[in-house]
Design an enzyme around this catalytic site. Structure first.
Site, PDB file in Angstrom:
ATOM      1  N   TYR A 145       0.847  -1.185   0.000  1.00  0.00           N
ATOM      2  CA  TYR A 145       0.000   0.000   0.000  1.00  0.00           C
ATOM      3  C   TYR A 145       0.885   1.239   0.000  1.00  0.00           C
ATOM      4  CZ  TYR A 145      -3.473   3.456   1.566  1.00  0.00           C
ATOM      5  OH  TYR A 145      -4.296   4.559   1.667  1.00  0.00           O
ATOM      6  N   ASP A 240       9.179   2.612  -0.138  1.00  0.00           N
ATOM      7  CA  ASP A 240       8.177   3.217   0.721  1.00  0.00           C
ATOM      8  C   ASP A 240       8.430   2.704   2.138  1.00  0.00           C
ATOM      9  OD1 ASP A 240       5.995   3.920   2.213  1.00  0.00           O
ATOM     10  OD2 ASP A 240       4.513   3.444   0.667  1.00  0.00           O
ATOM     11  N   LYS A 268       4.217   8.675   9.040  1.00  0.00           N
ATOM     12  CA  LYS A 268       3.917   8.071  10.334  1.00  0.00           C
ATOM     13  C   LYS A 268       4.866   8.559  11.449  1.00  0.00           C
ATOM     14  CE  LYS A 268       0.859   4.743   8.484  1.00  0.00           C
ATOM     15  NZ  LYS A 268       0.910   4.041   7.204  1.00  0.00           N
TER      16      LYS A 268
HETATM   17  C1  LIG Z   1       0.256   4.461   5.882  1.00  0.00           C
HETATM   18  C2  LIG Z   1       0.996   4.201   4.644  1.00  0.00           C
HETATM   19  C3  LIG Z   1       0.892   5.050   3.538  1.00  0.00           C
HETATM   20  C4  LIG Z   1      -0.076   6.180   3.472  1.00  0.00           C
HETATM   21  O1  LIG Z   1       0.155   7.164   4.424  1.00  0.00           O
HETATM   22  P1  LIG Z   1      -1.061   8.155   4.807  1.00  0.00           P
HETATM   23  O2  LIG Z   1      -0.412   9.124   5.751  1.00  0.00           O
HETATM   24  O3  LIG Z   1      -2.115   7.305   5.428  1.00  0.00           O
HETATM   25  O4  LIG Z   1      -1.506   8.795   3.549  1.00  0.00           O
HETATM   26  C5  LIG Z   1       1.709   4.792   2.446  1.00  0.00           C
HETATM   27  N1  LIG Z   1       2.569   3.769   2.444  1.00  0.00           N
HETATM   28  C6  LIG Z   1       2.684   2.926   3.492  1.00  0.00           C
HETATM   29  C7  LIG Z   1       3.670   1.822   3.433  1.00  0.00           C
HETATM   30  C8  LIG Z   1       1.882   3.103   4.599  1.00  0.00           C
HETATM   31  O5  LIG Z   1       1.949   2.219   5.605  1.00  0.00           O
END
Ligand SMILES: *Cc1c(COP(=O)(O)O)cnc(C)c1O
Length: 431
Positions: A145, A240, A268
């Protein structure tokens, strides 16, 4: 202070005015059933709902709360920053400080741009990669994601080499078709796609440990192969690390694996619970962004002084000792959970990266989305409800990870494992 409203009542009021009662769909408990609890406050490893019930929290706001809730130093930094105004819309020193802290821990990151969410970070990374390479196509992996920007809401069409199709209405076929979705951990398919159309690929974006389909590790050689394929084809490699960044003593999976992605997405933890994301990486790519280069990207609240202060305070507390403590707790949790399940005769597989834990109702650890989907997700809803009734708040979805914080003491972990033992035993006797 609001509070002491029961969850049913709160949910009904919420549903009348908020879509589905929530601002992020997973919070509505659709995949486990039942009425979501509304949180009134949280401290350390605990959250308190509006009926006054306390929960040991294993969600940690989906990752950011590595120090636990309302850490006094973070809270103080937030108060102090807010007292100097919550936003300037002009440069501030806190942006430099947070950027320097990040760059100091991520050798691949030469330049940084702060944004307001992980979604924006990934979206910006792709735009940069496309501008830098002059190519359109991107590769992502099923089950990873990267937020909800249009080109990332694609899923695999039929057949490994076909183009992506939209995951959501409202995404155009053209948008999705520039996204090639491949199985995680398959060096073979990635290699095949690069052989076929390597010259069209702008970027490969990957979670170096996939933490949004449960917690799935990369098999040895997978990340190296992606790095090599990108390098040979002149494509941009994007890690990511929005979840994995600052979760482990090496700070990022890239450092642990001694790899240097061209771009890295963070989020995060770096915002200490505030909406912050960042894209960083090679200066020659990053400098394509305005005002130095032609690629447009902006944010009214980007680099927000309160958010930066929360991030700085959080990262400042992430010492090697802090990582050792969280890692110890997470490993105690992972071992305990596996034992609790097996003593009830239930086979689970457990994965762990630093203070992130994943578990599946499957005897063998799944290594891609298809395998994850074969694990028994129905059992997860039973587990979830058994645990929440005992005061343990786990993610209301089988595809999420478990986050252990610095505030999770051995006593807290052991209490949860004791409850898990009861829940597993109950599940076994029903089966
Ligand atoms: C949470 C997350 C996102 C998205 O971040 P948001 O602040 O919710 O838009 C993207 N990539 C990874 C791996 C994530 O865990």
């Amino acid at each position: 202070m609001d509070g002491f409203i029961n969850s049913e009542e709160a949910y009904e009021r919420a549903c009348a005015v908020l879509v589905g009662g929530v601002d992020s769909p997973v919070r509505a408990w659709k995949s486990v059933g039942g009425t979501p609890v509304f949180i009134m406050s949280a401290g350390g490893a605990y959250m308190l709902d509006t009926e006054g019930r306390a929960y040991r929290d294993y969600v940690g706001s989906w990752g950011p709360m590595i120090l636990g809730h309302a850490d006094p130093d973070v809270t103080k930094a937030i108060y102090e920053a807010a007292s100097r105004s919550s936003s300037y819309g002009a440069p501030c020193v806190a942006e430099i400080e947070l950027a320097e802290l990040i760059r100091g821990k991520f050798p691949s990151v030469e330049k940084i741009r702060f944004v307001n969410s992980g979604t924006e970070a990934a979206m910006t990374a792709l735009r940069l990669a496309r501008a830098f390479t002059g190519r359109d196509k991107i590769i992502k992996f099923a089950g990873c994601y990267h937020g909800h920007s249009d080109s990332l809401l694609a899923e695999a069409g039929s057949g490994a080499l076909t183009l992506g199709v939209p995951t959501s209405p409202g995404i155009t076929a053209a948008n999705a078709s520039d996204t090639v979705v491949l199985p995680y951990n398959s060096v073979e398919t990635a290699t095949r796609v690069f052989e076929e159309c390597g010259g069209d690929i702008a970027a490969v974006i990957v979670e170096p440990w996939a933490a949004n389909m449960g917690l799935v590790p990369p098999i040895p050689g997978f990340l190296d192969a992606l790095a090599r394929l990108c390098k040979d084809a002149g494509a941009v490699l994007i890690f990511d690390e929005i979840i994995t960044g600052f979760r482990i003593p090496e700070f990022g999976v890239q450092n642990k694996e001694k790899l240097r992605p061209d771009l890295t997405c963070l989020g995060k933890i770096i915002g200490g619970g505030f909406p912050v994301g960042a894209v960083g990486g090679r200066a020659d790519i990053m400098n394509k962004l305005q005002p130095l280069g032609p690629v447009y990207q902006a944010g009214t609240l980007a680099g927000n002084p309160v958010a930066m202060a929360a991030g700085i305070a959080t990262l400042s507390k992430l010492t090697q000792t802090a990582y050792q403590k969280t890692e110890y707790s997470a490993s105690r949790f992972a071992t305990g959970l596996k034992q609790a399940a097996s003593s009830a005769g239930i086979d689970i597989s457990v994965s762990r990266l630093g203070s992130i834990v994943g578990f599946f109702f499957a005897p063998k650890l799944p290594l891609n989305l298809d395998a994850v989907k074969m694990s028994n997700v129905g059992l997860y809803a039973k587990f979830f409800h058994g645990m929440i009734a005992r005061g343990d708040y786990f993610a209301p979805s089988p595809y999420e990870s478990i986050f252990i914080s610095l505030a999770h003491t051995a006593e807290i972990i052991d209490a949860t494992i004791g409850n898990a033992r009861e829940v597993f035993a109950g599940m076994a006797s029903e089966a």
